[in-house]
Design an enzyme around this catalytic site. Sequence first.
Site, short mmCIF file in Angstrom:
data_model
loop_
_atom_site.label_atom_id
_atom_site.label_comp_id
_atom_site.label_asym_id
_atom_site.label_seq_id
_atom_site.Cartn_x
_atom_site.Cartn_y
_atom_site.Cartn_z
N LYS A 1 19.93 -68.86 -34.04
CA LYS A 1 21.35 -68.54 -34.14
C LYS A 1 21.89 -68.18 -32.76
O LYS A 1 21.44 -67.22 -32.14
CB LYS A 1 21.58 -67.38 -35.11
CG LYS A 1 23.05 -66.95 -35.21
CD LYS A 1 23.22 -65.75 -36.11
CE LYS A 1 24.65 -65.24 -36.08
NZ LYS A 1 24.84 -64.01 -36.86
N LEU B 1 20.68 -50.41 -47.73
CA LEU B 1 21.88 -50.27 -48.55
C LEU B 1 22.10 -48.85 -49.06
O LEU B 1 23.22 -48.46 -49.37
CB LEU B 1 21.82 -51.25 -49.73
CG LEU B 1 21.80 -52.74 -49.36
CD1 LEU B 1 21.65 -53.60 -50.62
CD2 LEU B 1 23.04 -53.12 -48.59
#
Length: 498
Positions: free
Chosen positions: A80, A333
Amino acid sequence: MPVKTKVSKVVVLGGGTAGWMSAALLKKVLGDTVSIELVESEQIGAVGVGEATIPPIQLVNSVLGLNEAEFLRETNATIKLAIKFENWKQQGHSYFHTFGAPGKSTAFCHFHHYWTRANQAGHPSDLWDYDLNYQCAINGRFAHIKSQDPVFELPYAYHFDASLYAKFLRKISEAMGVSRTEGIVKDATLNSETGMVESLLLDDGRQVAGDFFIDCSGFRGLLIQSKCGAGYDDWSHLLPCNSAVAMPSERLPETLPYTRSIAHQAGWQWRIPLQHRNGNGMVYCSHYISDDEAIATLSANLDTAPLADPKIIRFTTGRTRKPWSRNVVAVGLSSGFLEPLESTSIHLIQSAVVRLIKLFPHNGIDAANVAEYNKQSEIEYLQVRDFLILHYFVNERQDSPFWRDMQQLDIPASLRHKIDLFESTGKLFREQEDLFAESSWLQVMLGQGITPRDYHPLANAPSEHKLLEMLANLRAVKAKPAAELPTHDEFLKSFCGR
């Protein structure tokens, strides 16, 4: 803090990327000074929204001593170089946020000031023409460039299959001595005097005791919220998207080395290219469109055939107010959620664990340690939050209520100052510990349509002729590698043996 108990055993609640990255890094750095036990259940699936990363992921791989080729093979990873933002400013408009920096800056003056001066003098050019990451991204090329010249720096990150990455980290962790316990945690026991967590209680009656606990239980926050009551700062008024739908699809014939972020009616779609498939999803606000509409939008905009049914994910944007509470640290999370617009989800796991290692309470919980950890965590989340808000707030779309409402956000004063300063003077300053460099803020601001009215006076030092000559040379230098490097797929085939 009430008592100090030497930390000899760390218990990690939950697997996935958060759990296994925590276990791997702690074990690698702390070694035999602590024992680590991870408790997870195969019956509980991971959310797995984070498949794209940013360059600091290489620090984790380096610390763990990973072989890059093996890592790419085992996680079906790709390279990426950037994110392409489509339809964010206006429908049909696009720009890139790359990991590189355009041009070449001088000691006290960033390159974009020289570029702005040339533009204002009637010699317009595209900022990204001076960005090597951009040149390689649009041409689909990549290789490791061996050069000490910063002009040829090609910073990169990865796209990978999050579930395969967790398995890869598990293999490494267990090889280092991390023990794994299979089971569903239904409760935790607390010390009646100190309030510290003493053990996890499994649904079959077993108990897993420890001195320190890392809560990687996802949105549930089983320890950090249910037992420690750490609180949560809800940022829905600033980042109102509250849902996502994910759906993998077949891979494309050509594997592009960048992520796509495509804005739609009430949110945005990601497309992440992996070696074996594409990762797709759409982040949206349920107050503007329904789940069925979101699924239909995503399905209509897939580049390839779907490989699974859509999966809906609910979330509340924000952060856990005290991610270190008592003898529990929330990672992943359970510590908060900022949508994956800039691929920060996995990085926030990484930074939380690194922060814990730096402040590790080997001789017991210390109030100053806890306060410093929580302060640093808050600063990091606030800075990333502001950067994400920028994308939404600075848009010119008039085609839907969602985008018009985003233009009316009551943005934080910190972000307002940064926008006003750049728009007025072209100046950008990186705040201490800010994850995003000046070049990142520059690309998003320019890409979204903010044009500075002025530039730094040092940009007037060269004559106009010398300035244009410098710009022309930089354009040519930055474009050269993109014509010579192998394609992204050729690199993956030769480097990974795929």
